[in-house]
Motif scaffolding. Structure first.
Motif, PDB file in Angstrom:
ATOM      1  N   TYR B 540      44.860  42.547  38.609  1.00  0.00           N
ATOM      2  CA  TYR B 540      44.021  42.407  39.799  1.00  0.00           C
ATOM      3  C   TYR B 540      42.571  42.542  39.365  1.00  0.00           C
ATOM      4  O   TYR B 540      42.199  43.546  38.774  1.00  0.00           O
ATOM      5  CB  TYR B 540      44.342  43.495  40.831  1.00  0.00           C
ATOM      6  CG  TYR B 540      45.798  43.609  41.202  1.00  0.00           C
ATOM      7  CD1 TYR B 540      46.566  42.479  41.483  1.00  0.00           C
ATOM      8  CD2 TYR B 540      46.425  44.860  41.285  1.00  0.00           C
ATOM      9  CE1 TYR B 540      47.900  42.592  41.829  1.00  0.00           C
ATOM     10  CE2 TYR B 540      47.757  44.980  41.632  1.00  0.00           C
ATOM     11  CZ  TYR B 540      48.496  43.846  41.909  1.00  0.00           C
ATOM     12  OH  TYR B 540      49.814  43.973  42.255  1.00  0.00           O
ATOM     13  N   ASN B 545      38.534  38.598  42.463  1.00  0.00           N
ATOM     14  CA  ASN B 545      39.548  38.380  43.504  1.00  0.00           C
ATOM     15  C   ASN B 545      38.938  38.666  44.872  1.00  0.00           C
ATOM     16  O   ASN B 545      38.567  39.807  45.158  1.00  0.00           O
ATOM     17  CB  ASN B 545      40.765  39.287  43.285  1.00  0.00           C
ATOM     18  CG  ASN B 545      41.574  38.923  42.054  1.00  0.00           C
ATOM     19  OD1 ASN B 545      42.187  39.770  41.426  1.00  0.00           O
ATOM     20  ND2 ASN B 545      41.571  37.643  41.678  1.00  0.00           N
ATOM     21  N   ASP B 547      40.207  38.921  47.829  1.00  0.00           N
ATOM     22  CA  ASP B 547      40.939  39.885  48.626  1.00  0.00           C
ATOM     23  C   ASP B 547      41.431  41.024  47.742  1.00  0.00           C
ATOM     24  O   ASP B 547      42.633  41.204  47.533  1.00  0.00           O
ATOM     25  CB  ASP B 547      42.066  39.198  49.401  1.00  0.00           C
ATOM     26  CG  ASP B 547      41.532  38.451  50.607  1.00  0.00           C
ATOM     27  OD1 ASP B 547      40.955  39.113  51.492  1.00  0.00           O
ATOM     28  OD2 ASP B 547      41.655  37.213  50.650  1.00  0.00           O
ATOM     29  N   TYR B 548      40.464  41.744  47.197  1.00  0.00           N
ATOM     30  CA  TYR B 548      40.746  42.910  46.364  1.00  0.00           C
ATOM     31  C   TYR B 548      40.495  44.137  47.222  1.00  0.00           C
ATOM     32  O   TYR B 548      39.433  44.282  47.829  1.00  0.00           O
ATOM     33  CB  TYR B 548      39.820  42.905  45.146  1.00  0.00           C
ATOM     34  CG  TYR B 548      40.016  44.077  44.223  1.00  0.00           C
ATOM     35  CD1 TYR B 548      40.989  44.035  43.232  1.00  0.00           C
ATOM     36  CD2 TYR B 548      39.233  45.220  44.345  1.00  0.00           C
ATOM     37  CE1 TYR B 548      41.180  45.113  42.377  1.00  0.00           C
ATOM     38  CE2 TYR B 548      39.415  46.299  43.501  1.00  0.00           C
ATOM     39  CZ  TYR B 548      40.393  46.243  42.512  1.00  0.00           C
ATOM     40  OH  TYR B 548      40.581  47.313  41.673  1.00  0.00           O
ATOM     41  N   ARG B 557      45.321  43.177  44.662  1.00  0.00           N
ATOM     42  CA  ARG B 557      44.865  41.871  45.130  1.00  0.00           C
ATOM     43  C   ARG B 557      45.959  41.314  46.022  1.00  0.00           C
ATOM     44  O   ARG B 557      47.136  41.347  45.655  1.00  0.00           O
ATOM     45  CB  ARG B 557      44.668  40.948  43.919  1.00  0.00           C
ATOM     46  CG  ARG B 557      44.845  39.471  44.254  1.00  0.00           C
ATOM     47  CD  ARG B 557      45.123  38.637  43.008  1.00  0.00           C
ATOM     48  NE  ARG B 557      45.492  37.272  43.395  1.00  0.00           N
ATOM     49  CZ  ARG B 557      45.566  36.264  42.545  1.00  0.00           C
ATOM     50  NH1 ARG B 557      45.297  36.440  41.269  1.00  0.00           N
ATOM     51  NH2 ARG B 557      45.924  35.059  42.966  1.00  0.00           N
TER      52      ARG B 557
END
Lengths: 145, 628, 415
Positions: B540, B545, B547-548, B557
């Motif tokens: 991740y 990313n 949507d981390y 993530r």
């Protein structure tokens, strides 16, 4: 200078060494001319000329063996500093059908060698038929009488 | 202005709109269908349909990033949401790169296709039903909301949806976490036999079952694998005898018709040739496009309309509902017909009917209602936006499993689809993925580039690619997002598209219920990988990313699953829901909403099948109302 | 009302064969003799194999089986030519023609399986040795150019050499050849060879009579099931086939066998003189025999619903919608390629062998499927897809003389 048709031949020969696929396998993709034209259209002319000169020298060196050729490729073609990274671009072109991240054509996507190397097929093309995925790929299954 | 000449005006030709159009026209009702996408996509003539579809396929081949919307036209006059536009949202700076205006704090991660046939063009085709507890989450687990009806009352509609889509599957394989529930009823079979599960499924199921106990929050669970029902063509099941659905004017009900003998089901082939696509051919590209149309898409349903009762107007984007001040009835749909996909030229017209049906997707339905000041006495329009927040885990197996073959997923682990833990954190389903690491890291292209950069070439490169590509394992954890009023679609006059329609403005976050699920799913994933001796490559990236998220000091993530749900939910009370159990808006007697926006909860199933089922229910109510 | 025009199980598929009728029966054509200087010779005028000959061609059960094996070979021998035409059409061109050729090729596969089902239906399982296969793959593969198996000698225009089946690229010549293969025979035309069948339809007519006579004889001799004593488990069933309008039929009795032949010749070659005026129908949604599909390609035009009024032989050309046929956007495949053509190019030879191994694998698979393992047909179909990709690889390889390599469809031993 070397003429165009002998350059295509050199391109094929060196592509086989660069990709690990035989000349016949490369021809069978039907992409040879397209790819040769792609590198011509997108690479600096000087780089092209010197590249093919170097390729010609490597392939026609006296007492050459596959090992010596591979060694020469690693030293003289693969480094990023050589011919603006042309050798690496050529490998990526054959494997993915992309020239520096852009798809060359629908056919180049379909003929990408990475799918064959991975015993599969490009998604959306060369479909293997109903239920094929339940078994190991045909390319690794021994054909029996 | 037109005369009031239609019984029903439908907005949107996706699966919901097409099902309503099919049922209504075949019951003799005059229907006008408005579709925002380009004219070419609606072609029913075999030659034209083939040409348009080959165009999509060719666009897909030529796309550098083969994301779900890559084959389909993205036009400026009716823009589509595209996952390629998802980016990290900087603090207090909305992301406006794509069609959505993403206010954050994190971006909404899913897309849909705004084109004739809708998102079924690029859906994967998984057709799991929701489970009984999914319909009473509030009562059973104290979270989310209850549906206004139980699972059992939806069962016949599920059967209609499975017939319409053409589901392939094995009822006998369907074992879910809560034992003893009667999901399918006696003797029920799907229209077609199960799609063969992949070679990878076979190897991994065996490996998983050798050591299948995992511990989560001090409780032991047993992992197990089952085959997944899918909306793509397989071998017809000779025991299946349902032939379709008709409106019975006497009983005012939709009735399933049945064949006398067996062997009655015929797989529905492509729209250009009935003998193409009679079986899934293993193109391994269901998302974004099935080249042979063995996978269901809504155009197949649309083709079964009684065309003499159907008028289709494409390139026509609904912009506003007109509301009668006194009666609160809807008196028309204002729509803008553009000249070509990217022109500024358009004509505004009004469509009129007795009943209006919005079937434009969860986000577009909500947007249109907000733009019209309609159906919002509950203040729930646009709220409760949900998706499956999806954690991905990937690694290399010891032996080759030969991925990148067959449909995207043919087997799933249902262990965590239901259970008491739902009081604490979200449930999830874990499909085994057949397409290597293509989803998380764009393999195998990225693997080739990594190897080349490292200086590999020739036979060594080829061997390395063989080693890596044939061993890539991916499993994902689709966590059921629970409704949160602040996850929502809104509109803002500042953000409009080029023909003056609102762009959706999205507020989105992961609640603690979800974060706890990520932690739990990762715990299970770690045990699974260890027990199966899979070398874990999951990574991740906190920086790249979009949507981390972090929980208890650890980062995760998640990806979107393309399951856009909840924006005009159905309920038993007009105070806290937008539509009633018939999917009629509480506020306007002649306005129905269909699609995933109606769903109060998402469960752990891909929502299309359930949405199709409730659409049959809605169509029944519409017919009943028309014949009052 | 009796459905005269369409098949019972598929209302879109035309029924093109007539029931067998014992009477009225044309009298045996009296042989004309000419006396010349005391020697008696047959008249020089050509006579078609008469109806009586066709009717009595099959004398016993072994001969019936042999004929069915020949029929199997016949169906198989037409598949490679169709596939060559199909594979050589370059992607994206002549789409309509490609779809028509594809549908015919797919149906020839169906016909093979149907013939196998008939053969299995009349084969007493007690006579089958353990592991015995229905046919011999090595010997069933024809050597192109080849005459049609089964002593079938289609009439050729005057001055043309005898008909052979060839592996050719998609071309007018190839389509002409296909039309000849699939041409319904004309009862009034004279014949090139009076001792041969004049078309595939006539050959199947002989098989129909054979089945009828042998079955009636067996019943007369007290066998309740007639000649239909086969093992039902050896029948390939409908779920194993898809991709065309045809259906696999289980053959368990005489009526099933008739239906199977109806499917084969009705869609395929047409039966001697059975296509009558006003019975052939065209138009969208109607499926018609292969011959007409090839006529459409030859003319670049579909039949229309108006094209019903013609007599045999078919002389009218289609008058429906035009479609594009490109004779130039085609791989220039060498005619009837052979592995020995590639001997000076070992990697190419290896590729050609690779193709042939896949071809043999496909036939082995079909053979095992029709020899008691019907479920194997599904796997066979996946091999069929692979065959196409291997053929395209060959077609991409130039031979240096303007032609390209191609699939040779020859027998090779598997590894």
């Amino acid at each position: 200078m070397i003429n165009a048709s002998s350059n295509v031949k050199l391109f094929l020969e060196i592509s086989a060494f660069l990709t690990g696929f035989s000349e016949t396998e490369l021809k069978a993709t039907g992409m040879l001319e397209t790819y040769y034209n792609t590198i011509l259209a997108n690479t600096d002319g000087n780089d092209i000329d010197y590249f093919f000169q170097n390729v010609s020298d490597i392939l026609s060196a006296p007492e050459r063996t596959d090992a010596t050729i591979e060694q020469a490729i690693a030293m003289q073609l693969i480094p990023d500093s050589c011919y603006s990274g042309l050798a690496k671009n050529i490998i990526a072109l054959w494997y993915t059908g992309n020239w520096v991240g852009t798809v060359v054509s629908a056919a180049s996507y379909i003929q990408g060698l990475m799918w064959e190397a991975g015993h599969t097929h490009p998604p959306g093309a060369k479909q293997p038929g109903y239920g094929s995925w339940a078994n190991p790929p045909l390319s690794i299954v021994k054909q029996q009488n | 202005m037109e005369n009031n000449e239609y019984d029903v005006v439908i907005v949107g030709s996706g699966i919901a709109g097409s099902i309503v159009a099919k049922l209504l026209t075949n019951a003799g009702k005059k229907v006008l269908l408005l579709e925002a996408g380009l004219q070419a996509g609606i072609a029913m003539d075999p030659e034209e349909a083939y040409k348009t579809y080959q165009g999509y396929l060719n666009t897909f081949y030529n796309a550098s990033a083969k994301v779900p919307n890559s084959p389909y036209p993205n036009i400026k006059d009716a823009p589509s949401i595209d996952v390629l536009d998802i980016e990290v949202i900087k603090k207090n700076v909305p992301s406006t790169k794509g069609y959505l205006v993403q206010m954050g704090p994190i971006p909404f991660a899913s897309d849909c296709a705004r084109t004739p046939g809708g998102t079924t063009l690029h859906w994967l085709g998984t057709t799991l039903r929701m489970l009984p507890n999914d319909f009473k989450m509030k009562t059973t687990y104290g979270v989310g909301a209850d549906w206004p009806f139980p699972y059992e009352s939806l069962r016949p509609y599920y059967e209609m949806a499975e017939n319409e889509i053409g589901v392939s599957g094995e009822v006998g394989d369907q074992h879910y976490p809560i034992k003893g529930e009667d999901i399918f009823g006696e003797d029920y079979v799907f229209p077609m036999r199960g799609i063969p599960t992949s070679y990878l499924d076979g190897v991994m199921t065996e490996t998983i079952m050798k050591n299948n106990e995992v511990v989560l929050n001090d409780k032991t669970y047993e992992l197990y694998c089952i085959s997944t029902p899918q909306g793509r063509n397989s071998i017809p099941n000779p025991d299946y005898n349902i032939t379709g659905v008709v409106w019975d004017t006497a009983s005012k009900k939709l009735v399933q018709t049945r064949a006398d003998g067996k062997d009655s089901y015929q797989p529905v082939g492509s729209n250009w040739d009935p003998y193409t696509g009679q079986r899934c051919e293993g193109n391994a590209s269901c998302v974004p496009i099935c080249p042979v149309q063995a996978k269901y898409n809504a155009l197949k349903t649309l083709k079964k309309c009684d065309m003499s009762n159907l008028t289709i107007r494409t390139q026509s984007v609904a912009s506003k509902l007109l509301i009668n001040d006194t009666s609160k009835w809807i008196s028309g749909v204002e729509y803008k017909t553009y000249k070509n996909g990217n022109s500024y030229e358009y004509e505004t017209q009004v469509a009129k009917g007795t009943i209006y049906v919005l079937a434009a997707s969860a986000i577009e339905n909500a947007k249109l209602l907000l733009a019209s000041g309609a159906a919002n006495s509950s203040d729930q329009v646009g709220r409760n936006l949900m998706d499956h927040m999806t954690l991905l885990s990937w690694g290399l197996t010891k032996e080759p499993i030969y991925p990148y073959r067959g449909p995207g997923s043919t087997t799933n682990i249902p262990t965590f689809r239901d259970g008491d833990f739902r009081k604490e954190h979200a449930a999830w389903i874990s499909p085994l993925d057949n397409w290597g690491w293509s989803w998380p890291v764009y393999s195998p292209g990225s693997d080739v580039n990594t190897a080349i950069v490292s200086g590999m070439f020739g036979k060594k490169l080829r061997a390395e690619m063989e080693r890596v590509i044939t061993r890539q394992f991916l499993v994902h954890f689709e966590c059921e997002q629970i409704a949160d009023p602040d996850n929502r679609v809104t509109i803002d006059p500042e953000y409009k598209d080029q023909i003056g329609n609102y762009r959706p403005v999205i507020h989105y976050k992961a609640t603690e219920y979800m974060l706890k699920a990520f932690e739990a799913a990762k715990t299970v994933s770690d045990q699974l990988f260890k027990q199966c001796d899979i070398q874990d490559f999951t990574y991740y990236n906190p920086v790249t990313n979009p949507d981390y998220v972090t929980y208890k000091g650890k980062g995760y993530r998640f990806d979107g699953a393309g399951h856009i749900v909840g924006t005009h939910r159905m309920g038993a009370n007009k105070e806290d829901s937008v539509v009633d159990a018939d999917m009629r808006t509480w506020d306007h007697e002649n306005l129905f909403l269909v699609g995933c926006g109606n769903m109060p909860t998402l469960g752990t199933s891909n929502p299309t099948l359930t949405m199709a089922a409730i659409t049959f229910k809605a169509a029944e109510a519409i017919l009943k109302q028309l014949e009052q | 009302m009796e459905n005269k025009l369409f098949q019972e199980n598929n209302p879109k598929r035309q029924k093109l064969i007539r029931p067998l009728e014992e009477t009225p029966e044309p009298a045996p054509a009296p042989k004309a003799f000419v006396e010349t200087a005391g020697r008696v010779t047959a008249a020089p005028e050509v006579l078609k194999m008469s109806m009586v000959d066709v009717k009595n061609y099959i004398k016993d059960l072994p001969q019936l089986r042999a004929c069915l094996l020949t029929a199997l070979q016949l169906e198989l021998s037409t598949i490679p030519p169709y596939l060559c035409a199909l594979y050589t059409i370059k992607d994206g061109s002549s789409q309509q023609a490609a779809a028509l050729v594809r549908s015919v090729a797919v149906e020839e596969m169906l016909h093979m399986v149907l013939v196998a089902n008939i053969l299995n239906a009349i084969t007493d399982p007690k006579t089958i040795k353990e592991g015995e296969l229905l046919f011999d793959v090595k010997n069933i593969i024809p050597n192109y150019p080849t005459p049609l198996p089964g002593n079938i000698v289609p009439k050729m225009p005057p001055g043309k050499p005898a008909f052979t089946v060839n592996l050719r690229k998609f071309s007018r010549e190839a389509i002409d050849g296909f039309c000849t293969i699939e041409r319904p025979s004309d009862p009034d035309e004279s014949l090139t060879n009076p001792t041969a069948f004049d078309g595939i339809g006539q050959f199947y007519q002989a098989i129909r009579w054979g089945l009828k006579h042998m079955n009636e004889k067996a019943i007369r001799e007290g066998n309740k099931n007639g000649i239909f004593t086969g093992d039902p488990k050896r029948q390939v069933t409908p779920e194993h086939y898809y991709g065309s309008g045809g259906k696999i039929l289980k053959v368990e009795n005489y009526e099933d066998a008739e239906s199977a032949i109806e499917e084969i010749v009705g869609q395929g070659e047409g039966i001697d003189g059975t296509i009558a005026a006003n019975e052939v129908m065209f138009g969208e949604g109607i499926e018609y025999a292969h011959y007409f599909k090839f006529q459409e390609i030859a003319c670049g035009r579909m039949y229309s619903a108006n094209d019903t009024n013609f007599q045999m032989p078919v002389k009218s050309i289609p008058t429906g919608k035009h479609f594009d046929v490109s004779w130039s956007s085609v791989f220039n495949m060498k005619e009837n390629p052979k592995m020995k053509d590639y001997e000076n190019n070992p990697p190419l030879l290896e590729k050609a062998k690779g193709f042939n191994r896949t071809y043999v694998q496909l036939l082995n698979n079909i053979n095992r499927a029709v020899s008691g393992n019907p479920e194997l047909l599904i796997e066979g179909i996946t091999v069929m897809y692979d065959l196409k990709y291997k053929a395209l690889e060959l077609l991409n390889i130039p031979l240096g003389n303007g032609e390209c390599a191609g699939p040779t469809f020859e027998y090779v031993d598997l590894l």
